[in-house]
Design a protein around this motif. Sequence first.
Motif, PDB file in Angstrom:
ATOM      1  N   LEU A 107      -6.044  -4.181  -3.741  1.00  6.60           N
ATOM      2  CA  LEU A 107      -5.146  -3.797  -2.656  1.00  6.60           C
ATOM      3  C   LEU A 107      -5.902  -2.992  -1.603  1.00  6.60           C
ATOM      4  O   LEU A 107      -5.730  -3.217  -0.403  1.00  6.60           O
ATOM      5  CB  LEU A 107      -3.946  -2.996  -3.197  1.00  6.60           C
ATOM      6  N   TYR A 108      -6.715  -2.069  -2.044  1.00  7.48           N
ATOM      7  CA  TYR A 108      -7.535  -1.269  -1.135  1.00  7.48           C
ATOM      8  C   TYR A 108      -8.332  -2.194  -0.205  1.00  7.48           C
ATOM      9  O   TYR A 108      -8.353  -2.007   1.015  1.00  7.48           O
ATOM     10  CB  TYR A 108      -8.472  -0.372  -1.955  1.00  7.48           C
ATOM     11  N   VAL A 142      -4.022   3.174  -6.636  1.00  6.10           N
ATOM     12  CA  VAL A 142      -4.141   2.117  -5.634  1.00  6.10           C
ATOM     13  C   VAL A 142      -5.194   1.150  -6.160  1.00  6.10           C
ATOM     14  O   VAL A 142      -6.379   1.483  -6.200  1.00  6.10           O
ATOM     15  CB  VAL A 142      -4.549   2.675  -4.252  1.00  6.10           C
ATOM     16  N   PHE A 175       0.835  -1.203   0.000  1.00  6.86           N
ATOM     17  CA  PHE A 175       0.000   0.000   0.000  1.00  6.86           C
ATOM     18  C   PHE A 175       0.875   1.260   0.000  1.00  6.86           C
ATOM     19  O   PHE A 175       0.654   2.190  -0.780  1.00  6.86           O
ATOM     20  CB  PHE A 175      -0.924  -0.034   1.218  1.00  6.86           C
ATOM     21  N   HIS A 210       2.349   1.854  -3.399  1.00  2.02           N
ATOM     22  CA  HIS A 210       1.372   2.379  -4.366  1.00  2.02           C
ATOM     23  C   HIS A 210       1.028   3.835  -4.083  1.00  2.02           C
ATOM     24  O   HIS A 210       0.888   4.624  -5.027  1.00  2.02           O
ATOM     25  CB  HIS A 210       0.110   1.514  -4.388  1.00  2.02           C
ATOM     26  N   VAL A 237      -6.113  -4.030   2.338  1.00  2.97           N
ATOM     27  CA  VAL A 237      -5.750  -3.162   3.463  1.00  2.97           C
ATOM     28  C   VAL A 237      -6.871  -3.158   4.493  1.00  2.97           C
ATOM     29  O   VAL A 237      -6.630  -3.248   5.703  1.00  2.97           O
ATOM     30  CB  VAL A 237      -5.428  -1.728   2.978  1.00  2.97           C
TER      31      VAL A 237
END
Length: 148
Positions: free
Chosen positions: A107-108, A103, A91, A94, A111
């Motif tokens: 991946l968001y 992002v 994260f 990115h 997280v």
Amino acid sequence: MSLRMNYREVNAPAFRAMMALEQHAGSRSKDKVLYELVKIRVSQINGCAFCLDMHAKDLMKLGNYADHILLLSVWREAPLFTEKERVLLEFAEHVTLISQAGVPPELYHKVLEHFSEEEMVDWIMAVNTINSWNRIAITTGMFPGCFS
């Protein structure tokens, strides 16, 4: 090597503003080791020797994290890092390199499996803060020991 300018003296209000942001970001992090790992990784990406030196030393004050420091630039290949650390390091990369790919949605969501939305904002602020410090240090010619 020589320092181009001591921005702390040239523009003390700007320095105080950055310190306020740093104090806020630092106070929000519950995991000081992870906070330092993020600072080091972002500083590696940006090529900031001053910040790399400072935060590697800060991390070592928290315990023996020499292996973490040595392997941080290759964290994807090093089993030393936890899943939570890996997600946050990706994260941070990115966010630092936001113009390249943004992002990604996956991946968001990864997280958010490890952090609340409020914590995600705290991490965004932490990454933005170290990116700002890196840009100040590199632009003004800071290097390890320049203020000693």
